[in-house]
Design an enzyme around this catalytic site. Structure first.
Site, PDB file in Angstrom:
ATOM      1  N   ASP A 159       0.513  -1.268  -0.034  1.00  0.00           N
ATOM      2  CA  ASP A 159      -0.066  -0.214   0.208  1.00  0.00           C
ATOM      3  C   ASP A 159       1.150   0.928  -0.128  1.00  0.00           C
ATOM      4  OD1 ASP A 159      -1.703   1.263  -0.090  1.00  0.00           O
ATOM      5  OD2 ASP A 159      -2.687   1.235   2.221  1.00  0.00           O
TER       6      ASP A 159
ATOM      7  N   ASP B 193      -1.689   7.878  -6.354  1.00  0.00           N
ATOM      8  CA  ASP B 193      -1.852   6.650  -5.644  1.00  0.00           C
ATOM      9  C   ASP B 193      -1.941   5.675  -6.542  1.00  0.00           C
ATOM     10  OD1 ASP B 193      -2.481   5.496  -3.532  1.00  0.00           O
ATOM     11  OD2 ASP B 193      -4.508   5.602  -3.566  1.00  0.00           O
TER      12      ASP B 193
END
Ligand SMILES: *[C@@H]1O[C@H](CO)[C@@H](O)[C@H](O)[C@H]1NC(C)=O
Ligand SMILES: *[C@@H]1O[C@H](CO)[C@@H](O)[C@H](O)[C@H]1NC(C)=O
Ligand SMILES: *[C@@H]1O[C@H](CO)[C@@H](O)[C@H](O)[C@H]1NC(C)=O
Ligand SMILES: *[C@@H]1O[C@H](CO)[C@@H](O)[C@H](O)[C@H]1NC(C)=O
Ligand SMILES: *[C@@H]1O[C@H](CO)[C@@H](O)[C@H](O)[C@H]1NC(C)=O
Ligand SMILES: *[C@@H]1O[C@H](CO)[C@@H](O)[C@H](O)[C@H]1NC(C)=O
Ligand SMILES: *[C@@H]1O[C@H](CO)[C@@H](O)[C@H](O)[C@H]1NC(C)=O
Ligand SMILES: *[C@@H]1O[C@H](CO)[C@@H](O)[C@H](O)[C@H]1NC(C)=O
Ligand SMILES: *[C@@H]1O[C@H](CO)[C@@H](O)[C@H](O)[C@H]1NC(C)=O
Length: 481
Positions: A153, A353
């Site tokens: 992540d 992201d």
């Protein structure tokens, strides 16, 4: 170049799983480490989550749900305020320092409360929403090494896995890591005054060991202790790199909506506890990824160190600003086609992201973009069957290629020269059903922040250089990478 075939357009959720011995990379042995791991999109046929029974519409619905949830969560962390939703073209957050404080609650499985914007539609998901990031990576922990599959992540920092003895662990497919079987494990190596302990705001001191308590917006929680052990990463040519003394959380009490396919979470954000920050000197502050469109039955790639050097034709290098976990660019304009002069006055912060699918940009920019595309595309406009996306066309997944125009994102702020990234249709549109294609970009007011999502990044080699604070993008065929 304008390849808009269905197989590329239908890219949704990404799940990334890392397997070994895949990539032909030239790890140099000049002192630094260089290794590559495979990543699998959540909805790739390679994914452990792949369910043939789930329709493409259901996958899109789940993707939208997760994107909104994750983006709102990031927004709530970074803005520190919840009233940005109406502030159309502002950068969505102000002030720089102090945002680190919310990191500890970042691996959330549901939208934060309060959400900065109301839910835009009646989206329901058949797949459990998961906004931890949509990728899995594989690595090994301890001596002898034990395989761990964990979510990778870029939107969080802590590294944690489940450990024995469990007080209350969730079910996972792999055996739970047992520290007593690892000769290199050190359960008392991280003191309460350790930088990593101090960087985690929900940590607390327990007999001079650093315990943490992560609670998630949906009621999920994980408790554990920061410890140290050796991490082993597989490289190409059956080489492995073992790195001693990685600090991670040994979680012995977790409950809630954690996923049996993941044994923990590997934070790749820019904050102090993250794996890339801990490896900083040995990887020269560099990591990169190359994401294949999820529909392809191929793995994506995560590179660290010497393998993470981005080059090749079309290379664009963009300075990044870092706010704790997040990697941020300055967006100046978004234009369609190639003869529009960009208006370089947007000056909005946009987070890169890997775990958010959709790209979110300011309302006025999106409105002009939609207008521009509509004028150039001679296809029948239709409503999104999910009632979510703003610009959709009737377009069969099997239709011959249509020459959709490219979309150019221009970044940077003086004194840096403007740098333009050209998105091909494959990076801008999503096949949301067998016969509907939509622009995978939405109004940032829905989430409170601009985000450069992962559809826009697919088939690009995206490099992060944490030493020179640069992002690099180069067009790539990630299935060949
Ligand atoms: C994906 O590729 C793997 C290995 O090449 C193969 O075994 C598998 O059947 C493929 N899956 C699908 C759904 O095509
Ligand atoms: C595990 O955590 C829960 C809170 O989620 C707590 O109520 C419970 O007492 C803990 N269990 C143990 C054995 O510590
Ligand atoms: C664990 O780390 C601490 C602090 O660095 C050290 O004092 C101790 O000797 C280590 N224990 C083992 C078993 O290596
Ligand atoms: C890697 O290991 C496998 C199985 O151990 C072996 O078949 C293969 O030849 C090795 N590859 C290289 C490049 O050494
Ligand atoms: C963009 O430029 C190319 C090459 O210069 C040209 O062929 C094409 O027609 C242009 N497209 C638009 C939409 O102007
Ligand atoms: C450029 O954008 C700004 C802000 O959106 C706007 O005020 C200005 O009028 C635009 N300039 C041109 C030439 O379109
Ligand atoms: C821009 O904002 C208005 C007002 O909230 C909204 O009705 C409209 O749908 C937004 N435009 C786009 C393209 O999302
Ligand atoms: C749009 O498509 C229709 C039908 O194929 C065609 O008659 C028309 O000329 C096209 N318009 C443009 C602007 O390409
Ligand atoms: C990437 O390479 C694969 C394998 O050679 C090929 O099938 C695919 O069409 C290529 N994709 C693009 C976008 O060029």
């Amino acid at each position: 170049m304008a390849s808009s075939s269905s197989s590329f357009l239908a890219s949704l959720l990404i799940f990334l799983s890392v397997f070994r011995n895949f990539n032909a990379c030239n790890a140099s042995s000049q002192g630094g480490l260089g290794f590559s791991m495979n990543l699998i999109h959540r909805d790739s046929p390679r994914s452990p989550h792949y369910q043939t029974s789930v329709t493409s519409e259901d996958r899109v619905r789940a993707m939208i749900d997760r994107s909104l949830s994750r983006a709102r969560h990031i927004s709530s962390i970074i803005s520190g305020t919840s009233d940005m939703a109406s502030d159309d073209d502002s950068d969505g957050y102000s002030g720089g320092g102090g945002v680190y404080t919310s990191i500890a609650s970042s691996p959330s499985s549901s939208p934060p409360a309060p959400a900065p914007a109301p839910a835009p539609s009646n989206i329901q998901s058949k797949v459990i929403p998961n906004n931890n990031g949509d990728y899995l990576m594989e690595l090994e922990v301890g001596t002898p090494p034990v395989k761990i599959v964990a979510i990778a992540d870029t939107g969080s920092d802590l590294v944690w896995i489940q450990c024995r003895p469990c007080k209350q662990c969730y079910n996972q497919k792999d055996p739970i890591f047992d520290p007593s079987k690892s000769s290199t494990f050190n359960g008392s190596a991280v003191s309460c005054s350790d930088d990593i302990c101090l960087a985690i705001t929900t940590s607390f001191c327990n007999k001079n060991r650093c315990d943490y308590d992560y609670e998630y917006a949906d009621g999920s929680a994980t408790f554990g202790t920061l410890v140290k052990d050796t991490f082993t990463f597989s490289s190409d040519s059956n080489k492995t790199s073992s790195i001693p003394g990685i600090v991670f959380g040994c979680s012995d009490n977790s409950s809630g909506s954690f996923d049996a396919n993941g044994d923990g979470l590997i934070g790749l954000g820019g904050g102090i506890p993250s794996l890339v920050s801990q490896l900083d000197s040995s990887i020269h502050g560099k990591f990169s990824y190359c994401l294949v469109p999820y529909i392809e039955n191929t793995t994506s790639t995560l590179n660290l160190g010497d393998n993470a050097v981005v080059n090749g034709p079309g290379l664009v290098t963009i300075p990044m600003d870092r706010r704790a976990t997040f990697y941020i660019m300055k967006l100046q304009s978004v234009v369609v086609g190639n003869d529009t002069i960009p208006n370089l006055s947007l000056d909005t912060n946009i987070i890169v992201d890997s775990g958010t699918t959709i790209t979110f940009i300011p309302n006025s920019t999106l409105t002009k973009l939609i207008d521009g595309i509509s004028k150039m595309v001679n296809l029948t406009r239709t409503k999104d069957p999910q009632n979510y996306f703003s610009l959709c066309y009737s377009y069969s997944a099997n239709a011959p290629l249509y020459p959709f125009p490219d979309i150019t994102f221009t970044f940077n702020k003086p004194p840096h020269d403007p740098a333009s990234l050209v998105l091909t249709p494959m990076q801008a549109f999503l096949q949301v059903s067998d016969d509907v294609l939509c622009l995978a970009m939405q109004d940032k007011n829905q989430v409170g922040i601009s985000i450069f999502g992962n559809v826009a990044q697919q088939n690009m080699h995206v490099g992060y250089d944490l030493h020179s604070n640069l992002l690099s993008f180069a067009p790539a065929n990630c299935s060949k990478f």
